[in-house]
Design a protein around this motif. Structure first.
Motif, PDB file in Angstrom:
ATOM      1  N   UNK A 155       9.612   8.127   2.191  1.00  0.00           N
ATOM      2  CA  UNK A 155      10.684   8.329   1.229  1.00  0.00           C
ATOM      3  C   UNK A 155      12.036   8.292   1.937  1.00  0.00           C
ATOM      4  N   UNK A 156      13.018   7.753   1.253  1.00  0.00           N
ATOM      5  CA  UNK A 156      14.360   7.636   1.831  1.00  0.00           C
ATOM      6  C   UNK A 156      15.129   8.934   1.638  1.00  0.00           C
ATOM      7  N   UNK A 166      23.014  17.289  -1.649  1.00  0.00           N
ATOM      8  CA  UNK A 166      22.348  18.456  -1.086  1.00  0.00           C
ATOM      9  C   UNK A 166      21.232  18.934  -2.018  1.00  0.00           C
ATOM     10  N   UNK A 167      20.077  19.207  -1.414  1.00  0.00           N
ATOM     11  CA  UNK A 167      18.901  19.725  -2.126  1.00  0.00           C
ATOM     12  C   UNK A 167      18.349  18.754  -3.166  1.00  0.00           C
ATOM     13  N   UNK A 168      18.714  17.497  -3.050  1.00  0.00           N
ATOM     14  CA  UNK A 168      18.159  16.502  -3.971  1.00  0.00           C
ATOM     15  C   UNK A 168      16.848  15.969  -3.408  1.00  0.00           C
ATOM     16  N   UNK A 169      15.864  15.621  -4.254  1.00  0.00           N
ATOM     17  CA  UNK A 169      14.591  15.079  -3.744  1.00  0.00           C
ATOM     18  C   UNK A 169      14.791  13.714  -3.115  1.00  0.00           C
ATOM     19  N   UNK A 170      13.893  13.370  -2.207  1.00  0.00           N
ATOM     20  CA  UNK A 170      13.991  12.084  -1.525  1.00  0.00           C
ATOM     21  C   UNK A 170      13.713  10.936  -2.484  1.00  0.00           C
ATOM     22  N   UNK A 171      14.257   9.763  -2.132  1.00  0.00           N
ATOM     23  CA  UNK A 171      14.136   8.590  -2.988  1.00  0.00           C
ATOM     24  C   UNK A 171      12.950   7.734  -2.573  1.00  0.00           C
ATOM     25  N   UNK A 172      12.423   6.985  -3.531  1.00  0.00           N
ATOM     26  CA  UNK A 172      11.325   6.055  -3.259  1.00  0.00           C
ATOM     27  C   UNK A 172      11.837   4.870  -2.447  1.00  0.00           C
ATOM     28  N   UNK A 173      10.972   4.164  -1.725  1.00  0.00           N
ATOM     29  CA  UNK A 173      11.432   3.004  -0.964  1.00  0.00           C
ATOM     30  C   UNK A 173      11.958   1.907  -1.878  1.00  0.00           C
ATOM     31  N   UNK A 174      12.783   1.049  -1.314  1.00  0.00           N
ATOM     32  CA  UNK A 174      13.405  -0.016  -2.096  1.00  0.00           C
ATOM     33  C   UNK A 174      12.342  -1.010  -2.576  1.00  0.00           C
ATOM     34  N   UNK A 175      12.449  -1.372  -3.851  1.00  0.00           N
ATOM     35  CA  UNK A 175      11.548  -2.378  -4.403  1.00  0.00           C
ATOM     36  C   UNK A 175      10.162  -1.875  -4.727  1.00  0.00           C
ATOM     37  N   UNK A 176       9.897  -0.591  -4.548  1.00  0.00           N
ATOM     38  CA  UNK A 176       8.567  -0.040  -4.824  1.00  0.00           C
ATOM     39  C   UNK A 176       8.731   1.246  -5.609  1.00  0.00           C
ATOM     40  N   UNK A 177       8.751   1.171  -6.933  1.00  0.00           N
ATOM     41  CA  UNK A 177       8.913   2.404  -7.713  1.00  0.00           C
ATOM     42  C   UNK A 177       7.712   3.344  -7.595  1.00  0.00           C
ATOM     43  N   UNK A 178       6.519   2.815  -7.267  1.00  0.00           N
ATOM     44  CA  UNK A 178       5.323   3.630  -7.106  1.00  0.00           C
ATOM     45  C   UNK A 178       4.834   3.483  -5.669  1.00  0.00           C
ATOM     46  N   UNK A 179       4.660   4.580  -4.995  1.00  0.00           N
ATOM     47  CA  UNK A 179       4.207   4.535  -3.606  1.00  0.00           C
ATOM     48  C   UNK A 179       2.739   4.134  -3.529  1.00  0.00           C
ATOM     49  N   UNK A 180       2.376   3.212  -2.660  1.00  0.00           N
ATOM     50  CA  UNK A 180       0.953   2.892  -2.479  1.00  0.00           C
ATOM     51  C   UNK A 180       0.232   4.019  -1.749  1.00  0.00           C
ATOM     52  N   UNK A 181      -1.082   3.985  -1.792  1.00  0.00           N
ATOM     53  CA  UNK A 181      -1.870   5.009  -1.124  1.00  0.00           C
ATOM     54  C   UNK A 181      -1.700   4.917   0.389  1.00  0.00           C
ATOM     55  N   UNK A 182      -1.745   6.046   1.045  1.00  0.00           N
ATOM     56  CA  UNK A 182      -1.699   6.068   2.496  1.00  0.00           C
ATOM     57  C   UNK A 182      -3.096   5.778   3.043  1.00  0.00           C
ATOM     58  N   UNK A 183      -3.181   4.839   3.958  1.00  0.00           N
ATOM     59  CA  UNK A 183      -4.486   4.413   4.473  1.00  0.00           C
ATOM     60  C   UNK A 183      -5.140   5.546   5.269  1.00  0.00           C
ATOM     61  N   UNK A 184      -6.396   5.798   4.971  1.00  0.00           N
ATOM     62  CA  UNK A 184      -7.177   6.798   5.683  1.00  0.00           C
ATOM     63  C   UNK A 184      -8.197   6.109   6.574  1.00  0.00           C
ATOM     64  N   UNK A 185      -8.506   6.722   7.687  1.00  0.00           N
ATOM     65  CA  UNK A 185      -9.496   6.158   8.597  1.00  0.00           C
ATOM     66  C   UNK A 185     -10.881   6.192   7.959  1.00  0.00           C
ATOM     67  N   UNK A 186     -11.672   5.163   8.240  1.00  0.00           N
ATOM     68  CA  UNK A 186     -13.022   5.060   7.688  1.00  0.00           C
ATOM     69  C   UNK A 186     -13.953   5.935   8.512  1.00  0.00           C
ATOM     70  N   UNK A 187     -14.584   6.900   7.837  1.00  0.00           N
ATOM     71  CA  UNK A 187     -15.553   7.778   8.471  1.00  0.00           C
ATOM     72  C   UNK A 187     -16.877   7.669   7.708  1.00  0.00           C
ATOM     73  N   UNK A 188     -17.837   8.517   8.101  1.00  0.00           N
ATOM     74  CA  UNK A 188     -19.148   8.454   7.461  1.00  0.00           C
ATOM     75  C   UNK A 188     -19.088   8.854   5.994  1.00  0.00           C
TER      76      UNK A 188
END
Length: 350
Positions: A155-156, A166-188
């Motif tokens: 987030x920006x 001041x005290x404002x929430x962070x902004x989404x990245x440019x050109x992406x109104x919805x954040x994609x999922x954060x990649x998780x490592x593949x486990x069992x």
């Protein structure tokens, strides 16, 4: 000594015979309650002392008069509920509640679904071979004691050039109104799997000729085994003669074993028959582990369900389709790895 042995042997045989007779006499009674019923105790007088095997059979006249459904229909009040009868809860009140809903596979569950009645070959291959291969290919060794890198900031932040920052929430990245999922490592316990497959077909000719929509819906029904829903156009295009709100396509979604069966036919029967086909473009994906690709009308006609009754579908009305593969992966890289292990080729720069 021999005489003593003979006497002891005969005595043992006599005692065994007497014990067997006493056992038979004991087992001839139905239960211990028989002895209690024979006594004058008024508490146990209602217990049956006879076995159900000795009950005489009904006569033909009695069988005709025996109509339990008639007796149930004439009963004005319902039978009293038994306290030993289990009723699943109507609402799920959380994992800490003492009364929990049974699993969906339990016949007493309210959302019970029978099955599965078969195990698809591709799903069995995934469980036995592909899942372990994916863990091996995605393994990233980290020596013990290596400090963990902090996650990247997605987030920006505000530059504090104004007092209103001041005290404002962070902004989404440019050109992406919805954040994609954060990649998780593949486990069992985090191996990507096929969740569902959606097939969508668009036939703009159906606006003027409804027969195109009938053929499109019949083809999708033959491919998936589920009745597709009719979709409408979202916007008007004057150059193409498309009017907003007109019915011009179908869409259906298949899950679980049906999705694996469809993917198995696509990979091992249809795709190898396409001439000069490079594969699926590697840039496809929505960033969250869901991939899509399209098939031409000539390729749709290669499915065995359509090919066996090819004369039933008019050639000029054969539709193409768009396939959306939804997986449990958290990135397009993991979703491509899953489909590559199943047999779908990819081409192009990633």
């Amino acid at each position: 000594m021999a005489a003593l042995r003979g006497v002891s042997g005969s005595a043992c045989g006599l005692r065994l015979q007497q014990a067997t007779r006493s056992a038979y006499a004991t087992c001839s009674r139905r239960s211990v309650s028989t002895q209690a019923a024979e006594s004058a105790s008024p508490v146990l007088l209602d217990l049956e002392t006879d076995s159900s095997i000795g009950v005489p059979q009904l006569s033909p006249e009695e069988k005709k008069e025996f109509r339990p459904w008639k007796r149930a229909a004439d009963r004005k009040l319902p039978l009293p509920g038994s306290r030993y009868q289990y009723h699943p809860p109507k609402y799920d009140r959380g994992p800490l509640h003492p009364i929990q809903s049974p699993n969906q596979s339990d016949p007493t569950a309210r959302d019970f679904v029978p099955g599965p009645f078969s195990l698809p070959r591709l799903r069995q291959t995934f469980q036995s071979t592909i899942s372990s291969d994916i863990m091996t290919l995605a393994y990233n060794h980290t020596p013990p004691g290596t400090p963990k890198e902090p996650p990247a900031e997605r987030l920006r932040t505000w530059d504090d050039s104004s007092p209103y920052h001041k005290n404002r929430p962070k902004r989404a990245p440019r050109g992406a109104p919805v954040l994609p999922l954060r990649e998780r490592d593949i486990t069992f316990n985090n191996i990507p799997e096929i969740k569902e497959i959606t097939l969508a077909a668009y036939s703009p000719e159906a606006i003027d000729d409804p027969n195109h929509l009938i053929v499109t819906r019949s083809v999708m029904l033959a491919l998936t085994g589920s009745l597709p829903d009719i979709t409408t156009t979202h916007s008007s295009v004057v150059q193409w003669g498309v009017v907003k709100g007109k019915r011009a396509g179908v869409k259906t979604t298949i899950y679980s074993n049906d999705a694996y069966e469809f993917l198995d036919r696509l990979i091992h029967i249809v795709l190898p028959r396409i001439k000069d086909w490079k594969g699926v473009r590697a840039t496809t994906g929505d960033g969250s582990g869901n991939l899509s690709f399209g098939l031409d009308p000539q390729v749709v006609a290669m499915f065995p369900e359509v090919e066996v009754n090819y004369d039933m579908y008019p050639t000029r009305m054969m539709p193409g389709c768009r396939i959306f593969v939804k997986t449990t992966a958290t990135s397009d890289r993991q979703a491509r790895l899953l489909l590559q292990c199943m047999g779908i080729p990819f081409w192009g720069k990633i």
